[in-house]
Design a protein around this motif. Structure first.
Motif, mmCIF file in Angstrom:
data_model
loop_
_atom_site.group_PDB
_atom_site.id
_atom_site.type_symbol
_atom_site.label_atom_id
_atom_site.label_comp_id
_atom_site.label_asym_id
_atom_site.label_seq_id
_atom_site.Cartn_x
_atom_site.Cartn_y
_atom_site.Cartn_z
ATOM 1 N N SER A 91 0.849 -1.196 0.000
ATOM 2 C CA SER A 91 0.000 0.000 0.000
ATOM 3 C C SER A 91 0.882 1.241 0.000
ATOM 4 O O SER A 91 2.095 1.174 0.239
ATOM 5 C CB SER A 91 -0.891 0.003 1.245
ATOM 6 O OG SER A 91 -0.092 0.136 2.421
ATOM 7 N N ALA A 92 0.271 2.402 -0.238
ATOM 8 C CA ALA A 92 1.023 3.656 -0.180
ATOM 9 C C ALA A 92 1.625 3.853 1.205
ATOM 10 O O ALA A 92 2.759 4.330 1.335
ATOM 11 C CB ALA A 92 0.113 4.826 -0.553
ATOM 12 N N ALA A 93 0.891 3.460 2.243
ATOM 13 C CA ALA A 93 1.409 3.594 3.612
ATOM 14 C C ALA A 93 2.625 2.697 3.817
ATOM 15 O O ALA A 93 3.599 3.102 4.470
ATOM 16 C CB ALA A 93 0.312 3.248 4.619
ATOM 17 N N ASN A 94 2.589 1.474 3.264
ATOM 18 C CA ASN A 94 3.751 0.574 3.348
ATOM 19 C C ASN A 94 4.971 1.207 2.699
ATOM 20 O O ASN A 94 6.073 1.215 3.272
ATOM 21 C CB ASN A 94 3.462 -0.748 2.648
ATOM 22 C CG ASN A 94 2.379 -1.578 3.294
ATOM 23 O OD1 ASN A 94 1.689 -2.339 2.602
ATOM 24 N ND2 ASN A 94 2.196 -1.465 4.595
ATOM 25 N N ARG A 95 4.798 1.730 1.507
ATOM 26 C CA ARG A 95 5.919 2.298 0.758
ATOM 27 C C ARG A 95 6.462 3.543 1.443
ATOM 28 O O ARG A 95 7.684 3.762 1.479
ATOM 29 C CB ARG A 95 5.496 2.596 -0.678
ATOM 30 C CG ARG A 95 5.087 1.346 -1.454
ATOM 31 C CD ARG A 95 4.850 1.621 -2.923
ATOM 32 N NE ARG A 95 3.662 2.418 -3.190
ATOM 33 C CZ ARG A 95 2.448 1.938 -3.347
ATOM 34 N NH1 ARG A 95 2.230 0.637 -3.244
ATOM 35 N NH2 ARG A 95 1.420 2.732 -3.612
ATOM 36 N N ASN A 96 5.588 4.351 2.004
ATOM 37 C CA ASN A 96 6.034 5.567 2.704
ATOM 38 C C ASN A 96 6.801 5.227 3.973
ATOM 39 O O ASN A 96 7.800 5.878 4.304
ATOM 40 C CB ASN A 96 4.845 6.455 3.028
ATOM 41 C CG ASN A 96 4.213 7.073 1.792
ATOM 42 O OD1 ASN A 96 4.828 7.114 0.728
ATOM 43 N ND2 ASN A 96 2.991 7.547 1.919
#
Length: 369
Positions: free
Chosen positions: A152-157
């Protein structure tokens, strides 16, 4: 006159041993795999000897305190010994082939030989892709990793925020952002393609990362970092004028002339203490999944990763090495089958939210036109 016949079980055991060695070699990562802690890809076999689903590997970090000198009091100024864990869980992987009598009836040993090549290829591809997925995975918290294509975007961030000291986006350190999408949006096709200068910058990041990334050590004591490329970034690196000149003017090839000249014979590139190895499937893995690096750069430029690896980059835990199975009872012996099964887990080594042995490079890499 009686003659000694080799038991089929003995033949099958020999087949197991050869099969295991060949499928690892075919994955392309064999030179960097080993049981030693100095390997880039560490193979662990403890779960074969002891019951369990997970193996835990510990990291003890170096002491950073300045210590005390002379008659200064040490009590109260002791250094803290950092320690973190990385766990690798194993699971079953299987595949098989059925050969009905209506097509081709074979004995048990013939079935194993008939299916051997395709099962070996399948295992080689699976292991290779698992290692690529592990290198490309993002670390979220602690030792938890998520495949990039499933992230997810949160994982990547979270990964970007914790790994600033081991990520290079294009040509400049200033392209970095703790927001993953913003960082990739800074990568353009004009300045941010892979070349020798950027590879040397990645090497400096690896040497200065905290915790440190140890270079791979060869048998004769030389130290290298190893950078794994897909075909696109390898193409751009190979075309860089500095690399072309280095291969033409400085790389040794005595004895066989053109046969050993890297300008005419494709293979690994070596420059500035880094071995560059091409694994074409990196490009495919980067483009697949719910999240793809296609079009992720500036002006929808395709982005591709380069993994500059030192020791302890990826861990592989085996609970059972590849083992053939046969079933000659299916449909009243009419549909004999052969299968292969193994119990393993593949994971990027990660401690305290950081990739342990890898500097990730992200570069613009257009498709061939």
């Amino acid at each position: 006159m009686s003659e000694t016949a080799l038991a089929s079980a003995s033949v099958k055991q020999k087949w197991i041993s050869d099969y295991f060695k060949e499928y690892v070699r075919d994955s392309g990562f064999m030179p960097y795999m080993g049981r030693s802690a100095s390997s880039i890809i560490i193979s662990k076999y403890e779960l074969q000897r002891e019951a369990g689903k997970t193996i835990t590997i510990q990291l003890i970090t170096r002491l950073k305190g300045t210590g005390r000198t002379g008659s200064q009091v040490l009590e109260g100024y002791e250094a803290q010994l950092g320690n973190y864990n990385c766990s690798i869980s194993v699971d079953w992987r299987r595949n098989g082939v059925v050969v009905p009598k209506s097509e081709s009836y074979k004995t048990e040993i013939d079935l194993l030989n008939a299916a051997r090549d395709m099962l070996r290829v399948w295992e080689a591809e699976k292991l290779r892709d698992d290692i690529i997925q592990a290198m490309m995975s993002v670390v979220t918290t602690g030792d938890t990793t998520v495949n990039l294509g499933d992230s997810s975007a949160a994982n990547r961030n979270a990964f970007a925020a914790a790994n600033q000291d081991r990520i290079l986006a294009g040509a400049l350190l200033s392209n970095y952002s703790a927001t993953w999408a913003t960082m990739l949006g800074n990568i353009d096709t004009t300045n941010d393609k892979a070349d020798t200068a950027k590879m040397s910058l990645m090497k400096r990041l690896a040497k200065n990362a905290d915790p440190h990334i140890r270079p791979f050590r060869t048998g004769d004591g030389r130290e290298y970092f190893v950078a794994f490329h897909g075909s696109r970034t390898f193409r751009d690196l190979k075309a860089d004028t500095t690399m072309v000149n280095a291969n033409r003017e400085a790389r040794s090839r005595e004895g066989n002339g053109m046969d050993d000249n890297p300008l005419f014979h494709d293979g690994d590139l070596i420059y500035d203490g880094v071995v560059h190895s091409e694994v074409p499937e990196i490009d495919d893995v980067a483009a697949n999944g719910a999240y793809s690096l296609n079009g992720a750069g500036a002006s929808s430029a395709d982005v591709r990763p380069v993994f500059m690896c030192g020791q302890q980059s990826v861990g592989i835990a085996w609970g059972q090495e590849p083992t053939p199975r046969t079933d000659t009872t299916r449909d009243f012996n009419f549909r004999p089958a052969v299968a292969i099964e193994e119990l393993l887990g593949v994971k990027k080594m990660a401690f305290n939210g950081k990739s342990h042995g890898i500097v990730l490079g992200l570069f613009a890499a257009a498709a061939d036109s």
